[in-house]
Design an enzyme around this catalytic site. Structure first.
Site, PDB file in Angstrom:
ATOM      1  N   GLU A 179       0.833  -1.207   0.000  1.00 22.02           N
ATOM      2  CA  GLU A 179       0.000   0.000   0.000  1.00 22.02           C
ATOM      3  C   GLU A 179       0.864   1.252   0.000  1.00 22.02           C
ATOM      4  O   GLU A 179       2.019   1.224   0.452  1.00 22.02           O
ATOM      5  CB  GLU A 179      -0.891  -0.026   1.258  1.00 22.02           C
ATOM      6  N   GLU A 186      -5.992  -9.180   3.542  1.00 22.06           N
ATOM      7  CA  GLU A 186      -5.133  -8.518   4.536  1.00 22.06           C
ATOM      8  C   GLU A 186      -5.131  -9.417   5.763  1.00 22.06           C
ATOM      9  O   GLU A 186      -6.200  -9.738   6.293  1.00 22.06           O
ATOM     10  CB  GLU A 186      -5.654  -7.128   4.909  1.00 22.06           C
ATOM     11  N   ASN A 242     -12.203  -1.457  -0.937  1.00 21.55           N
ATOM     12  CA  ASN A 242     -11.474  -2.040   0.189  1.00 21.55           C
ATOM     13  C   ASN A 242     -12.201  -1.684   1.482  1.00 21.55           C
ATOM     14  O   ASN A 242     -12.551  -0.512   1.691  1.00 21.55           O
ATOM     15  CB  ASN A 242     -10.049  -1.468   0.252  1.00 21.55           C
ATOM     16  N   GLU A 243     -12.437  -2.673   2.310  1.00 24.92           N
ATOM     17  CA  GLU A 243     -13.080  -2.429   3.620  1.00 24.92           C
ATOM     18  C   GLU A 243     -14.175  -1.373   3.480  1.00 24.92           C
ATOM     19  O   GLU A 243     -14.159  -0.340   4.176  1.00 24.92           O
ATOM     20  CB  GLU A 243     -12.041  -2.012   4.679  1.00 24.92           C
ATOM     21  N   TYR A 284      -6.532  -8.885  11.510  1.00 18.90           N
ATOM     22  CA  TYR A 284      -5.277  -8.519  12.191  1.00 18.90           C
ATOM     23  C   TYR A 284      -5.357  -8.992  13.637  1.00 18.90           C
ATOM     24  O   TYR A 284      -6.454  -9.077  14.202  1.00 18.90           O
ATOM     25  CB  TYR A 284      -5.096  -6.992  12.172  1.00 18.90           C
ATOM     26  N   GLN A 287       2.199  -6.107   5.512  1.00 18.15           N
ATOM     27  CA  GLN A 287       2.340  -5.753   4.114  1.00 18.15           C
ATOM     28  C   GLN A 287       3.711  -6.190   3.615  1.00 18.15           C
ATOM     29  O   GLN A 287       4.525  -6.659   4.399  1.00 18.15           O
ATOM     30  CB  GLN A 287       2.169  -4.265   3.955  1.00 18.15           C
TER      31      GLN A 287
HETATM   32  O1  AHR Z   1      -2.909  -2.512   6.241  1.00 12.50           O
HETATM   33  C1  AHR Z   1      -3.218  -1.322   6.888  1.00 12.50           C
HETATM   34  C2  AHR Z   1      -4.705  -0.967   6.793  1.00 12.50           C
HETATM   35  O2  AHR Z   1      -5.463  -1.909   7.486  1.00 12.50           O
HETATM   36  C3  AHR Z   1      -5.294  -0.993   5.406  1.00 12.50           C
HETATM   37  O3  AHR Z   1      -5.115   0.205   4.739  1.00 12.50           O
HETATM   38  C4  AHR Z   1      -6.758  -1.205   5.690  1.00 12.50           C
HETATM   39  O4  AHR Z   1      -7.415  -1.858   4.638  1.00 12.50           O
HETATM   40  C5  AHR Z   1      -6.768  -2.006   6.970  1.00 12.50           C
HETATM   41  O5  AHR Z   1      -7.667  -1.551   7.886  1.00 12.50           O
END
Ligand code: AHR
Length: 518
Positions: free
Chosen positions: A31, A313, A183-184, A263, A360
């Site tokens: 990103e 992600e 995205n999201e 995450y 990432q």
């Molecule tokens: O990877 C960092 C961020 O985490 C990304 O921009 C977003 O899609 C997610 O919330």
């Protein structure tokens, strides 16, 4: 090495293949965030490292060695405020814009130079031999802009847009297969409700798919943004079908993949108690649970389709990674062990998982490569990807692990915040390709080594290779420019006991790769 008397058995069921492990499971996200693109990939002409067309070759060489299969770009949250035409043409004429989500490079400035755009990204992918995966702007863009980008990248006719591409140096189309519709979009990508996003998705996908039909080979694969909560995905999928029938098939033909993000963290990046060590590993197991829920929702609403699940992600996001430091954190052995466990869970679900992208690629979050101004080096997680790459494209085999578990209280997810979870102390997955069975396994116990008996269904096997990562290294050891060699794999002893049984000693907190010929 001290081996305690704890037996673990791993059974690899060759008669029970799960499906082909898509190579794309070993993908990444790059990103415009902190030093991922600017500094980590792109350094332009004023550089202190060898470059080609402004792209740093030390990063390229490391990622090339991983056979990086697919790269998602330009975000992340950045994607839904990105206008692709900004990143074209002579660099000095490209507009400098706000970057409303992230600061760039080492400057604590939320500004985007647009020095790295579509042509630079395609160049980078070509250097790596990787598939590009683009995310279009849904939150702040429109379908026309998205289709124009598809035309720019993929159309081989003669239009104003393809002439622009030729003027930018690419006579031939880039042939991008994977297109994320935002995205999201439940969050930074527009804060849509599932119903609103279903309408947006239908609209964008209608035009992208429509144009796909007039392009040479109808190759676009469209990705819808899902969520880790079950209700979001179900409401999205239900509402998607609330339109009159049009064209061939059902509205679900607009959708090739449904994505989820996950995450996790526990404690800090380098300081964690035993409880926090195991809690992180428990949280990493949520990726598999997210996939199972998304697969059930697809089964309910779109049975008989082959819509894949993408985890585009995933990874560890420690409290140290914040906006002001471009989401940078240290990368430890603990993080790498959690990645091994996630990759095992992805392999085991090869029948439904079509792609995954760790977040990432460089410098940001659970990156694979770290850089400074004059060098690049691999993280412990890179070593896991390197060890696991042998699974890419192979057939996953059902793998049963019989081991002790560690109970972890309150992993704090949205479904069972107060519940007790169990982390199996050994995780494993296996695959077969060309008469070779490859087994990856991790001893997640922080302190105790263990003997592991691996049984591969076969009259007998020949051991080809056995390697271990992280043996003897503390879980909180993190990679730096000077210590990266400490995380390289070591050959280990593996005893062939006949009848397909192999016994290995797994050091505490280690990941193993065992290759046998059947
Ligand atoms: O990877 C960092 C961020 O985490 C990304 O921009 C977003 O899609 C997610 O919330």
């Amino acid at each position: 090495m001290q081996i305690r008397d704890m037996q673990t058995e791993v059974h690899v069921a060759r008669h029970d293949p799960v499906g082909r492990i898509s190579p794309n499971v070993y993908g990444q996200l790059s990103e415009h965030l902190g030093r991922c693109v600017y500094g980590g990939i792109w350094v332009g002409e004023d550089d202190g490292v060898p470059t080609e067309n402004g792209i740093r070759m030390d990063t390229v060489e490391l990622l090339r060695d991983l056979n990086t299969p697919v790269l998602r770009w330009p975000g992340g949250c950045f994607a839904d405020d990105y206008h692709w035409t900004d990143g074209l043409g002579p660099r000095e004429e490209r507009p400098r814009r706000r970057n409303m989500w992230w600061t760039q490079g080492r400057d604590n400035l939320p500004e985007e130079s647009n020095a790295f755009g579509t042509e630079e990204f395609m160049d980078f992918c070509e250097m790596l031999g990787t598939e590009p995966y683009l995310a279009v702007n849904v939150g702040a863009g429109d379908p026309d802009e998205a289709v124009d980008w598809a035309e720019y990248c993929n159309y081989d006719g003669d239009t104003e847009i393809t002439r622009l591409r030729a003027k930018n140096g690419s006579e031939e189309p880039h042939n991008v297969t994977y297109w994320g519709v935002g995205n999201e979009n439940w969050g930074c990508g527009g804060r849509f409700s599932p119903e609103q996003y279903a309408e947006q998705f239908r609209r964008y996908a209608n035009y992208l798919r429509g144009f796909d039909r007039v392009m040479a080979d109808e190759s676009l694969e469209l990705v819808a943004c899902g969520h880790i909560t079950d209700s979001w995905n179900r409401r999205f999928l239900e509402h998607l079908a609330e339109c009159v029938s049009f064209g061939q098939g059902t509205v679900y033909n607009l959708l090739d993949h449904l994505s989820v993000h996950r995450y996790h963290h526990s404690g800090s990046d380098t300081e964690f108690t035993d409880d926090q060590y195991y809690r992180l590993l428990a949280r990493a197991r949520q990726v598999g649970e997210d996939i199972d829920r998304a697969a059930e929702a697809l089964q309910l609403f779109a049975p008989g389709t082959d819509i894949g699940i993408i985890v585009d992600e995933w990874g560890v996001w420690h409290p140290e990674a914040v906006f002001d430091n471009g989401l940078e954190q240290e990368n430890t052995v603990r993080d790498a062990l959690s990645a091994a466990s996630v990759l095992d869970d992805l392999n085991k679900r090869a029948d439904v998982v079509s792609m995954a992208n760790i977040a990432q690629t460089v410098n940001v979050l659970q990156c694979l490569v770290q850089t400074n101004e004059d060098s690049a080096w691999p993280t412990p997680t890179y070593r896991v990807f390197d060890l696991y790459k042998q699974h890419m494209g192979a057939t996953a085999l059902r793998t049963v692990v019989d081991t002790e578990v560690r109970a972890v209280k309150s992993i704090g997810n949205e479904f069972n915040a107060d519940s007790e979870h169990e982390v199996p102390l050994v995780t494993a997955s296996a695959s077969e390709q060309d008469g070779q069975v490859y087994v990856t396994l991790s001893n997640l116990h922080r302190d105790d080594a263990r003997e592991i008996t691996v049984t591969v269904e076969s009259d007998g096997v020949t051991i080809e290779d056995a390697q271990a990562l992280f043996g003897g290294l503390p879980a909180d050891l993190y990679s730096t420019e000077t210590n990266a060699e400490r995380f390289t794999p070591e050959e280990i002893e593996a005893e062939n006991h006949g009848d397909g049984t192999v016994v290995v000693d797994a050091p505490a907190g280690s990941t193993l790769g065992l290759s046998v010929q059947v």
